[in-house]
Design an enzyme around this catalytic site. Structure first.
Site, PDB file in Angstrom:
ATOM      1  N   CYS A 113      -5.998  -3.197   7.292  1.00 22.58           N
ATOM      2  CA  CYS A 113      -7.205  -2.395   7.477  1.00 22.58           C
ATOM      3  C   CYS A 113      -8.425  -2.978   6.783  1.00 22.58           C
ATOM      4  CB  CYS A 113      -6.957  -0.971   6.987  1.00 22.58           C
ATOM      5  SG  CYS A 113      -6.529  -0.848   5.235  1.00 22.58           S
ATOM      6  N   CYS A 145       0.832  -1.205   0.000  1.00 27.52           N
ATOM      7  CA  CYS A 145       0.000   0.000   0.000  1.00 27.52           C
ATOM      8  C   CYS A 145       0.866   1.254   0.000  1.00 27.52           C
ATOM      9  CB  CYS A 145      -0.924  -0.009   1.208  1.00 27.52           C
ATOM     10  SG  CYS A 145      -2.032   1.415   1.297  1.00 27.52           S
TER      11      CYS A 145
END
EC number: 2.8.1.13
Length: 385
Positions: A209, A112
């Site tokens: 997440c 990410c």
């Protein structure tokens, strides 16, 4: 130079702050605003996976966007929300699933940062006329006498995030700033209260997440139904000990959940995606001395292809402290090889091996790569590709 090592005075320096809606990035925005910088907040909408968006400790979705916007209003700074769901799904979530199907244990946070936050967001910051992109990560960067910036472990060792940021390139480091790298977490929360931020007592975000309640196997099975392929659990000699419901439920070093009726404790030694086999063995079979890295990101001053027996320290998991090792370049395979001074357990393909100049608390990050091949000590646990 101002406090961000930039030449203009703060009021003439625009800084984009990556605001996740958490306390750390909110404090960064507040501190820079208080110092007089021209601050612009940007939040990335990365996913919206039902339960994940509402669970305590999730980040980058629903509630967090609301919190980031509220903080920006409190501080009186402009705030933008960018929809990166498609990019995040392609670059992070899909790769995460594919890596598990290949028998690896990936780290989506690294991907990410590399593929979304520090590439696309950095470009957006430049488009907004910013001279720096600041984040709430606990890592330090410092200007070097020879030019450029180097990456270092954070002051607060319990919060150090350098393991997840090793893939930051020198070009990105030159534009990035990490104001919390020299502060302990307790001070950050105190500053949040001092600045009057509503997120001062908000829980820290989780590492993954987009995984609701830690059920990563459910996410993978939904994306790749073929991942639930059953197979055999075998010992180091190939003898069948039991069955499993998919290698995505296992990782190297795992002991729990094997459901085997044997006399000694057994651990997952390796995963074989081609045969859908989970290979188990005694703890001694986990001992690893040699690691081969791919997708190398190098931040050191010496070129990696000239290294031979260089003493360093490495981390093979985010929860472990750096351990002594030696680096050498494998010219035949065009890759970096790591030899651990003391063998480590539970080294898994797909994880990151992060390289430091030494094992000190403020050590410089020299780079790192993805673990693709390991050399085990146990005779029955031969090198696994």
């Amino acid at each position: 130079m101002n406090s961000l090592d930039l030449p203009k005075p703060p009021h003439e320096t625009r800084v984009v702050v990556a605001m996740s809606g958490g306390v750390d990035s909110s404090v960064v925005a507040g501190l820079l605003k208080r110092e007089g910088y021209d601050v612009v907040g940007v939040t990335l909408q990365l996913y919206d996976h039902g339960a994940a968006t509402h669970r305590k400790g999730a980040c980058c979705a629903g509630r967090d966007i609301h919190d980031a916007r509220a903080v920006a209003e409190t501080l009186g700074i402009p705030h933008y929300v960018l929809d990166y769901e498609d990019r995040f799904r392609e670059s992070v979530i899909d790769r995460f699933a594919e890596s598990y199907l290949s028998g690896e244990t990936p780290i989506p946070c690294v991907e990410c940062n590399r593929s979304v936050k520090f590439r696309d967001l950095l470009g957006m910051a430049r488009d907004l006329g910013a001279e720096a992109l600041a984040t709430g990560h606990y890592v330090a960067s410092r200007a070097q006498p020879e030019g450029g910036r180097a990456l270092y472990r954070a002051l607060d060792p319990a919060r150090d995030q350098s393991y997840f940021l090793y893939a930051t390139t020198p070009e990105q480091l030159a534009f990035l700033r990490f104001p919390l790298g020299e502060r302990p977490k307790d001070e950050t929360r105190a500053l949040a209260r001092e600045l009057g931020l509503a997120v001062a007592d908000k829980a820290d975000s989780q590492d993954i997440c987009f995984v609701p309640q830690g059920g990563y196997a459910d996410v993978i099975a939904k994306l790749r139904p073929e991942a639930a392929r059953p197979g055999e659990i075998v010992d180091l000699d190939g003898r069948r000990l039991g069955e499993h419901e998919g290698i995505i439920h296992y990782t190297v070093g795992q002991r729990r959940g094997l459901k085997l009726s044997v006399g000694e404790p057994l651990y997952v030694v390796r995963l074989e995606p081609e045969t859908a086999r989970v290979v188990v063995g005694p703890r001694a079979a986990l001992a690893t001395r040699r690691i081969r890295l791919t997708d190398l990101n190098w931040l050191g001053s010496r070129a990696p292809d000239g290294l031979a027996d260089l003493p360093v320290a490495v981390r093979v998991r985010s929860t472990r402290e750096p351990r002594p090792a030696r680096l050498s370049w494998n010219a035949a395979e065009a890759c970096l090889e790591v030899e651990l001074v003391v063998p480590e357990d539970g080294v898994s393909p797909g994880q990151a091996c992060v390289i430091y100049a030494d094992d000190g608390p403020r050590a410089q990050v020299l780079g790192g790569g993805t673990i693709r091949r390991i050399g085990a000590l146990q005779a029955g646990a031969a090198e696994a590709a």
